[in-house]
Design an enzyme around this catalytic site. Sequence first.
Site, mmCIF file in Angstrom:
data_model
loop_
_atom_site.group_PDB
_atom_site.id
_atom_site.type_symbol
_atom_site.label_atom_id
_atom_site.label_comp_id
_atom_site.label_asym_id
_atom_site.label_seq_id
_atom_site.Cartn_x
_atom_site.Cartn_y
_atom_site.Cartn_z
ATOM 1 N N ASP A 49 0.811 -1.224 0.013
ATOM 2 C CA ASP A 49 0.172 -0.101 0.022
ATOM 3 C C ASP A 49 0.917 1.323 -0.005
ATOM 4 O O ASP A 49 0.573 2.184 0.757
ATOM 5 C CB ASP A 49 -0.969 0.031 1.251
ATOM 6 N N CYS A 52 4.868 -0.450 1.656
ATOM 7 C CA CYS A 52 5.700 -1.702 1.946
ATOM 8 C C CYS A 52 7.083 -1.848 2.265
ATOM 9 O O CYS A 52 7.682 -2.542 2.931
ATOM 10 C CB CYS A 52 5.496 -2.851 0.669
ATOM 11 N N HIS A 262 7.503 -3.344 -4.902
ATOM 12 C CA HIS A 262 6.861 -3.993 -3.731
ATOM 13 C C HIS A 262 7.993 -5.062 -3.090
ATOM 14 O O HIS A 262 8.911 -5.658 -3.803
ATOM 15 C CB HIS A 262 5.758 -5.086 -4.196
#
Length: 275
Positions: A49, A52, A262
């Site tokens: 979100d 991370c 991510h």
Amino acid sequence: HKPSVSPEMDIMEYCRKEWRGNTPVAKRMRKGYEAVAQKFASIRRIRGDNYCAFRATLFQALSQATQLPSWLQSEDFTMLPENLLSKYEWIKQWQLKQKPGKKMGEISDEIKEYLILLRKKWKNISEIKGPIEKQEACDKLFKNEEEEYSLYEALKFLMLNTAIELYNDDKNGRRVPVFSWLLFARDTSSNPCQLMHNHLNHIGHSGGLEQVEMFLLAYALQYTIQVYRLYKYSTDEFITLYPSDPEDDWPVVTLITEDDRHYNIPVRMCQETML
């Protein structure tokens, strides 16, 4: 509410589930995961979100913490917001995730609370002796959304403080790490004020950490962040260290990324690696 840090799963099982095909990318990812599996048995997924990188780094740091870092022990640590505000008027434009639109003049007390919370949690978790209990305490912390996001606000503020120190060091002719030049060579962050407006204020809202900001995070925490960058498998950037020339006494945390956006975390070091 999705968990912030998912339960652990066998790394190769995770890889087979995620990368089934025979495309060059899938093959490279599988090779990358195989290399990570030489060192670590499991993986834990981190909720994505835009926080991370913070979440993965802080979770890893806390889950292996055995003492409070020296910078967290200093007397004036919790005075940072007041001290910086007294020197830099523009810090009033700081944006809080939970309170968008609230001005920094009113929120310096809240940032102070976040810094105190960071110190308290780090101290409590580092004092837990048993590895299972320590892990449980970390899991519990990362299920408490309000506390978790407060800790990220503290980390962001520490990054701003570190950026200001580096910027001033450079201006005063002191040696600074190379990434500091790169950080302030961007059109969007030629000084700490721009860095705050165009980058730090947006982390968690509209974007995550860029590579050069991973260096800044590492410096703020005085941790080496070691990242397996799977899409760079078989190049010399496969395992990247932030900073690239870390201090010997900085602890190391390890993350995994497939795309530099991510981050997940590898856990359970294989026995032979530990020896």
